[in-house]
Enzyme design. Sequence first.
Site, PDB file in Angstrom:
ATOM      1  N   HIS A   1       9.538  -3.445   3.553  1.00 36.23           N
ATOM      2  CA  HIS A   1       9.102  -3.740   2.182  1.00 36.23           C
ATOM      3  C   HIS A   1      10.313  -4.080   1.306  1.00 36.23           C
ATOM      4  CE1 HIS A   1       5.620  -0.941   3.180  1.00 36.23           C
ATOM      5  NE2 HIS A   1       5.010  -2.034   2.778  1.00 36.23           N
TER       6      HIS A   1
ATOM      7  N   HIS B   1       9.115   1.140   3.313  1.00 36.81           N
ATOM      8  CA  HIS B   1      10.206   1.208   4.299  1.00 36.81           C
ATOM      9  C   HIS B   1      11.107  -0.008   4.085  1.00 36.81           C
ATOM     10  CE1 HIS B   1       7.793  -1.826   6.256  1.00 36.81           C
ATOM     11  NE2 HIS B   1       6.768  -0.994   6.285  1.00 36.81           N
TER      12      HIS B   1
ATOM     13  N   MET C   1       0.851  -1.192   0.000  1.00 38.07           N
ATOM     14  CA  MET C   1       0.000   0.000   0.000  1.00 38.07           C
ATOM     15  C   MET C   1       0.888   1.244   0.000  1.00 38.07           C
ATOM     16  SD  MET C   1      -3.434  -0.946   2.038  1.00 38.07           S
ATOM     17  CE  MET C   1      -2.854  -0.702   3.691  1.00 38.07           C
ATOM     18  N   GLY C   2       2.134   1.087  -0.439  1.00 38.68           N
ATOM     19  CA  GLY C   2       3.046   2.235  -0.524  1.00 38.68           C
ATOM     20  C   GLY C   2       3.598   2.641   0.824  1.00 38.68           C
TER      21      GLY C   2
ATOM     22  N   ARG D   1       2.837   2.757   9.151  1.00 43.97           N
ATOM     23  CA  ARG D   1       2.188   3.579  10.185  1.00 43.97           C
ATOM     24  C   ARG D   1       3.194   4.235  11.126  1.00 43.97           C
ATOM     25  NH1 ARG D   1      -3.467   2.471  10.596  1.00 43.97           N
ATOM     26  NH2 ARG D   1      -4.011   0.780   9.189  1.00 43.97           N
TER      27      ARG D   1
ATOM     28  N   LYS E   1       5.013  -9.675   9.864  1.00 44.28           N
ATOM     29  CA  LYS E   1       4.411  -8.777  10.861  1.00 44.28           C
ATOM     30  C   LYS E   1       2.885  -8.921  10.819  1.00 44.28           C
ATOM     31  CE  LYS E   1       3.963  -4.320  10.331  1.00 44.28           C
ATOM     32  NZ  LYS E   1       2.512  -4.047  10.535  1.00 44.28           N
TER      33      LYS E   1
HETATM   34  O1  PAF Z   1      -0.081  -5.761   3.868  1.00 38.66           O
HETATM   35  C1  PAF Z   1      -0.454  -4.861   3.106  1.00 38.66           C
HETATM   36  O2  PAF Z   1       0.256  -3.904   2.828  1.00 38.66           O
HETATM   37  C2  PAF Z   1      -1.847  -4.935   2.495  1.00 38.66           C
HETATM   38  O3  PAF Z   1      -2.748  -5.505   3.367  1.00 38.66           O
HETATM   39  C3  PAF Z   1      -1.867  -5.653   1.126  1.00 38.66           C
HETATM   40  C4  PAF Z   1      -1.454  -7.110   1.265  1.00 38.66           C
HETATM   41  C5  PAF Z   1      -0.940  -4.950   0.159  1.00 38.66           C
HETATM   42  C6  PAF Z   1      -3.289  -5.633   0.555  1.00 38.66           C
HETATM   43  O4  PAF Z   1      -3.748  -4.339   0.361  1.00 38.66           O
END
Ligand code: PAF
Length: 280
Positions: free
Chosen positions: A37, A34, A30-31, A187, A149
């Site tokens: 990711h 960090h 979801m962008g 967050r 997580k």
């Molecule tokens: O973990 C996330 O960032 C979201 O829940 C995902 C898997 C991209 C779905 O929107």
Amino acid sequence: MELFKTKKELKEYLKEKKDAGMTIGFVPTMGALHDGHLSLFREAKDENDLVVASIFVNPTQFNSKSDLEKYPRTPEADLKKLEGEGCDVVFHPSNEEMYPEPDTTEFDFGGLDEVMEGKYRPGHFKGVASVVKKLFEIVEPHRAYFGLKDYQQLLIIHKMVKDFNIPVELVPCPIVREKNGLAMSSRNELLSKSERKQASLIYKTLKFVKVQAGFQPIHELKNHVEREFKRKNMKLEYFEIVDLFTLEPLTTWLGSKNVIACIAVYVGNVRLIDNIILFS
Ligand code: PAF
């Protein structure tokens, strides 16, 4: 790096690559990217010929409008980071592209959605499952990478993949932590400096629980955790010790072989989750 905004163009591009025998690794996000990711991208890059990332803040998985509105959005910085990691393809669709009409797919998570996140965020996992299913249908990856997580999310996606016979291998990736132990999360961007410091109590507590696991009775350990967060004026939403596969809460260590402790805490107004595997 190729950037696509429509399903059609992305599908056409990927079809050519798959026809040429390339394997596709997929990292849905979801962008507000960090290092957590980025560790998923690195693993995907190692194991596949081509890596696809998606950036889409999925409205259907937020159960409060204000939470959706304040979710951090940093698309330019995200694209730069992805380029730096050698990501090959980014899918960054609009809401209309993903949901031309409301999704009506029915899911049965076999009770996995009734505890913890599912209990406190009604409808959240239906939203997650519906967007991940759509993304899998668009990208058709060989492998998809998810951080541990969001452990409950991973179990639920696993169930969805099995139920709908989606031919994808799910690759769980370790939690990446900041220096003070705080699990990396988009967050965390919303925390003030002092809240970030306060939030280190979450992992500190989980590590304490791991040391005590099997020795201190579960109800005593839970009381201890509740007291610790109360003492520090932090709102503990839940702390559960559950079976690693069914997520059923445990009341005794006796006969428990696969166990995870999961937690959700408000630090200021920011809701954070974390977990630690106690036995497996
Ligand atoms: O973990 C996330 O960032 C979201 O829940 C995902 C898997 C991209 C779905 O929107």
